[in-house]
Design a protein around this motif. Structure first.
Motif, PDB file in Angstrom:
ATOM      1  N   ALA A 133       1.052  -1.303  -0.125  1.00 52.10           N
ATOM      2  CA  ALA A 133      -0.028   0.013   0.027  1.00 52.10           C
ATOM      3  C   ALA A 133       0.787   1.317  -0.024  1.00 52.10           C
ATOM      4  O   ALA A 133       0.759   2.184  -0.718  1.00 52.10           O
ATOM      5  N   ARG A 134       1.866   1.224   0.657  1.00 53.29           N
ATOM      6  CA  ARG A 134       3.123   2.156   0.808  1.00 53.29           C
ATOM      7  C   ARG A 134       3.579   2.741  -0.469  1.00 53.29           C
ATOM      8  O   ARG A 134       3.544   3.747  -0.965  1.00 53.29           O
ATOM      9  N   GLU A 135       3.831   1.536  -1.278  1.00 50.29           N
ATOM     10  CA  GLU A 135       4.468   1.596  -2.618  1.00 50.29           C
ATOM     11  C   GLU A 135       3.720   2.239  -3.417  1.00 50.29           C
ATOM     12  O   GLU A 135       3.972   3.210  -4.375  1.00 50.29           O
ATOM     13  N   ALA A 136       2.184   1.721  -3.483  1.00 44.73           N
ATOM     14  CA  ALA A 136       1.390   2.128  -4.314  1.00 44.73           C
ATOM     15  C   ALA A 136       0.816   3.568  -4.165  1.00 44.73           C
ATOM     16  O   ALA A 136       0.904   4.403  -5.219  1.00 44.73           O
ATOM     17  N   ALA A 137       0.853   4.189  -2.902  1.00 45.13           N
ATOM     18  CA  ALA A 137       0.570   5.539  -2.673  1.00 45.13           C
ATOM     19  C   ALA A 137       1.851   6.332  -2.997  1.00 45.13           C
ATOM     20  O   ALA A 137       1.556   7.487  -3.678  1.00 45.13           O
ATOM     21  N   ALA A 138       3.163   5.772  -2.889  1.00 49.04           N
ATOM     22  CA  ALA A 138       4.114   6.373  -3.277  1.00 49.04           C
ATOM     23  C   ALA A 138       4.339   6.827  -4.863  1.00 49.04           C
ATOM     24  O   ALA A 138       4.824   7.829  -5.506  1.00 49.04           O
ATOM     25  N   THR A 139       4.032   5.754  -5.648  1.00 49.63           N
ATOM     26  CA  THR A 139       4.254   5.691  -7.086  1.00 49.63           C
ATOM     27  C   THR A 139       3.056   6.077  -7.788  1.00 49.63           C
ATOM     28  O   THR A 139       3.089   6.469  -8.887  1.00 49.63           O
ATOM     29  N   GLY A 140       1.892   5.931  -7.171  1.00 46.88           N
ATOM     30  CA  GLY A 140       0.725   6.170  -7.956  1.00 46.88           C
ATOM     31  C   GLY A 140       0.377   4.780  -9.097  1.00 46.88           C
ATOM     32  O   GLY A 140      -0.610   5.215  -9.748  1.00 46.88           O
ATOM     33  N   VAL A 141       1.032   4.030  -8.853  1.00 45.71           N
ATOM     34  CA  VAL A 141       0.966   2.818  -9.617  1.00 45.71           C
ATOM     35  C   VAL A 141       0.174   1.743  -8.889  1.00 45.71           C
ATOM     36  O   VAL A 141       0.608   1.082  -7.805  1.00 45.71           O
ATOM     37  N   ALA A 142      -1.025   1.503  -9.393  1.00 44.51           N
ATOM     38  CA  ALA A 142      -2.007   0.158  -8.718  1.00 44.51           C
ATOM     39  C   ALA A 142      -1.443  -0.997  -9.180  1.00 44.51           C
ATOM     40  O   ALA A 142      -0.968  -1.244 -10.140  1.00 44.51           O
ATOM     41  N   LEU A 155      -5.238   1.897   2.787  1.00 43.28           N
ATOM     42  CA  LEU A 155      -4.863   3.170   2.531  1.00 43.28           C
ATOM     43  C   LEU A 155      -5.232   4.380   3.574  1.00 43.28           C
ATOM     44  O   LEU A 155      -4.683   5.100   3.982  1.00 43.28           O
ATOM     45  N   PRO A 156      -6.588   3.894   4.025  1.00 45.31           N
ATOM     46  CA  PRO A 156      -6.824   4.955   5.322  1.00 45.31           C
ATOM     47  C   PRO A 156      -5.899   4.883   6.287  1.00 45.31           C
ATOM     48  O   PRO A 156      -5.735   6.021   6.876  1.00 45.31           O
ATOM     49  N   SER A 157      -5.288   3.689   6.811  1.00 46.63           N
ATOM     50  CA  SER A 157      -4.415   3.620   7.786  1.00 46.63           C
ATOM     51  C   SER A 157      -3.263   4.346   7.276  1.00 46.63           C
ATOM     52  O   SER A 157      -2.677   5.122   8.178  1.00 46.63           O
ATOM     53  N   LEU A 158      -2.965   4.433   6.194  1.00 45.33           N
ATOM     54  CA  LEU A 158      -1.641   5.042   5.542  1.00 45.33           C
ATOM     55  C   LEU A 158      -1.891   6.410   5.652  1.00 45.33           C
ATOM     56  O   LEU A 158      -0.699   7.401   6.191  1.00 45.33           O
ATOM     57  N   ARG A 159      -3.101   6.959   5.236  1.00 44.62           N
ATOM     58  CA  ARG A 159      -3.283   8.422   5.307  1.00 44.62           C
ATOM     59  C   ARG A 159      -3.146   8.775   6.934  1.00 44.62           C
ATOM     60  O   ARG A 159      -2.525   9.885   7.217  1.00 44.62           O
ATOM     61  N   ARG A 160      -3.682   8.052   7.715  1.00 44.04           N
ATOM     62  CA  ARG A 160      -3.584   8.362   9.100  1.00 44.04           C
ATOM     63  C   ARG A 160      -2.154   8.402   9.599  1.00 44.04           C
ATOM     64  O   ARG A 160      -1.715   9.398  10.295  1.00 44.04           O
ATOM     65  N   ALA A 161      -1.504   7.806   9.175  1.00 44.67           N
ATOM     66  CA  ALA A 161       0.009   7.653   9.765  1.00 44.67           C
ATOM     67  C   ALA A 161       0.612   8.936   9.142  1.00 44.67           C
ATOM     68  O   ALA A 161       1.500   9.380  10.020  1.00 44.67           O
ATOM     69  N   THR A 162       0.486   9.085   7.800  1.00 46.90           N
ATOM     70  CA  THR A 162       0.923  10.216   7.254  1.00 46.90           C
ATOM     71  C   THR A 162       0.593  11.747   8.029  1.00 46.90           C
ATOM     72  O   THR A 162       1.577  12.714   8.547  1.00 46.90           O
ATOM     73  N   ASP A 167       6.210   7.367   9.204  1.00 45.39           N
ATOM     74  CA  ASP A 167       6.568   6.943   8.013  1.00 45.39           C
ATOM     75  C   ASP A 167       7.222   5.523   8.083  1.00 45.39           C
ATOM     76  O   ASP A 167       7.440   5.071   6.868  1.00 45.39           O
ATOM     77  N   ASP A 168       7.682   4.776   9.212  1.00 51.67           N
ATOM     78  CA  ASP A 168       8.180   3.653   9.036  1.00 51.67           C
ATOM     79  C   ASP A 168       7.083   2.426   9.119  1.00 51.67           C
ATOM     80  O   ASP A 168       6.086   2.562   9.421  1.00 51.67           O
ATOM     81  N   VAL A 169       7.618   1.389   8.428  1.00 52.42           N
ATOM     82  CA  VAL A 169       6.444   0.254   8.112  1.00 52.42           C
ATOM     83  C   VAL A 169       5.961  -0.002   9.654  1.00 52.42           C
ATOM     84  O   VAL A 169       4.672  -0.588   9.683  1.00 52.42           O
ATOM     85  N   ASP A 170       6.785  -0.429  10.419  1.00 51.45           N
ATOM     86  CA  ASP A 170       6.069  -1.041  11.563  1.00 51.45           C
ATOM     87  C   ASP A 170       5.394  -0.006  12.303  1.00 51.45           C
ATOM     88  O   ASP A 170       4.468  -0.314  13.038  1.00 51.45           O
ATOM     89  N   GLY A 171       5.605   1.257  12.445  1.00 54.07           N
ATOM     90  CA  GLY A 171       4.595   2.180  12.974  1.00 54.07           C
ATOM     91  C   GLY A 171       3.639   2.393  12.154  1.00 54.07           C
ATOM     92  O   GLY A 171       2.356   2.433  12.913  1.00 54.07           O
ATOM     93  N   ILE A 177      -3.292  -1.541  12.597  1.00 56.71           N
ATOM     94  CA  ILE A 177      -4.087  -2.480  13.739  1.00 56.71           C
ATOM     95  C   ILE A 177      -5.110  -1.810  14.370  1.00 56.71           C
ATOM     96  O   ILE A 177      -6.220  -2.167  14.504  1.00 56.71           O
ATOM     97  N   ALA A 178      -4.650  -0.677  14.842  1.00 54.28           N
ATOM     98  CA  ALA A 178      -5.763  -0.037  15.545  1.00 54.28           C
ATOM     99  C   ALA A 178      -7.002   0.625  14.778  1.00 54.28           C
ATOM    100  O   ALA A 178      -8.112   0.630  15.276  1.00 54.28           O
ATOM    101  N   GLN A 179      -6.408   0.946  13.527  1.00 55.96           N
ATOM    102  CA  GLN A 179      -7.655   1.516  12.379  1.00 55.96           C
ATOM    103  C   GLN A 179      -8.586   0.049  12.238  1.00 55.96           C
ATOM    104  O   GLN A 179      -9.820   0.300  12.199  1.00 55.96           O
ATOM    105  N   THR A 180      -8.063  -1.025  12.419  1.00 53.51           N
ATOM    106  CA  THR A 180      -8.903  -2.128  12.051  1.00 53.51           C
ATOM    107  C   THR A 180      -9.766  -2.579  13.178  1.00 53.51           C
ATOM    108  O   THR A 180     -10.988  -2.772  12.901  1.00 53.51           O
ATOM    109  N   VAL A 181      -9.242  -2.252  14.270  1.00 51.22           N
ATOM    110  CA  VAL A 181     -10.211  -2.592  15.736  1.00 51.22           C
ATOM    111  C   VAL A 181     -11.134  -1.262  15.498  1.00 51.22           C
ATOM    112  O   VAL A 181     -12.487  -1.846  15.537  1.00 51.22           O
TER     113      VAL A 181
END
Ligand SMILES: [Zn+2]
Length: 242
Positions: A133-142, A155-162, A167-171, A177-181
């Motif tokens: 997801a991070r790569e798709a968001a960065a490159t714009g390539v689905a 992607l919603p979790s990625l936007r929240r992280a941003t 910006d680290d993968v484990d963060g 995880i919290a978003q899925t809850v």
């Protein structure tokens, strides 16, 4: 030489069948998962509830004490990392532990029909779905095929992280995880009601692939002790997630 001594058709000596309790309330279920992960991490698993006698005993009905909404990653096998057996865990896994309609329906079935008292969203470090997801968001390539369904769910979790400057993968995984809850509770009034009534709890946990340690990402159920598998306190991410 066969370790079991059963390859010739003659049963070898059997150790006594190991049984583990089936908790019926959230805090106790949480403690059972913690105890199982401690056994797994320490290299002393008991493999409870895995013998033929137990298999026969649960054939007529199941009363799993935890739902695991986990990532499909092949190294995240729920019964192994929590050292449990047949009938213990109701496992729903997709790449990136997404929460679409089939997942929601499966969770609702376990909680409302089977009476399962705990739902665990289980992610892990270096999650490939989050990285995709991070790569798709960065490159714009689905990605091709149906992979965008997985990416879009993350992607919603990625936007929240941003937005939170992570910006680290484990963060990002912890946030996902919290978003899925939150998604499970937000999308399922049935589940939210079970939680409000105190019959069920929904928590987030993360697994470290190399260490085998599970740690809590969201607060424990009311009355439960901290999820304190050995090594969890050595995990630098643990303090960041607390
Ligand atoms: Zn994963």
């Amino acid at each position: 030489m066969s370790r079991s001594g059963t390859l010739g058709g003659q049963p070898g000596p059997q150790r006594a069948a190991d049984r583990a309790p089936t908790p019926t309330e959230p805090a106790r279920a949480y403690a059972e998962l913690a105890a199982g992960n401690r056994r797994f991490v320490s290299g002393a698993p008991r493999h409870p509830n895995q013998d033929a006698g137990h298999r026969a005993a649960v054939a007529d009905g199941q009363h799993p004490f935890a739902v695991i909404v986990g990532c499909s990653d092949s190294r995240l096998a729920a019964e192994i990392i929590f050292d449990r057996g047949l009938g213990d865990l109701f496992v729903v896994r997709t790449a990136g532990h997404t929460a679409g309609p089939e997942v929601l329906g499966s969770v609702e079935y376990a909680v409302t029909v089977l009476g399962t008292p705990l739902v665990v969203v289980l992610g892990h470090d270096s999650c490939g779905a989050v990285q995709a997801a991070r790569e798709a968001a960065a490159t714009g390539v689905a990605p091709p095929g149906h992979l965008p369904a997985v990416v879009d769910a993350v992607l919603p979790s990625l936007r929240r992280a941003t937005a939170e400057g992570v910006d680290d993968v484990d963060g990002i995984v912890d946030i996902h995880i919290a978003q899925t809850v939150e998604t499970l509770l937000g999308q399922s009034p049935v589940l939210a009601d079970e939680v409000a009534q105190g019959r069920c709890a929904v928590v987030g946990m993360s697994y470290r692939l190399a260490a085998g340690v599970v740690r809590a990402v969201t607060p424990a159920p009311a009355g439960a002790a901290t999820f304190d598998a050995p090594g969890a306190s050595d995990d630098p991410a643990a303090s960041a997630a607390a």
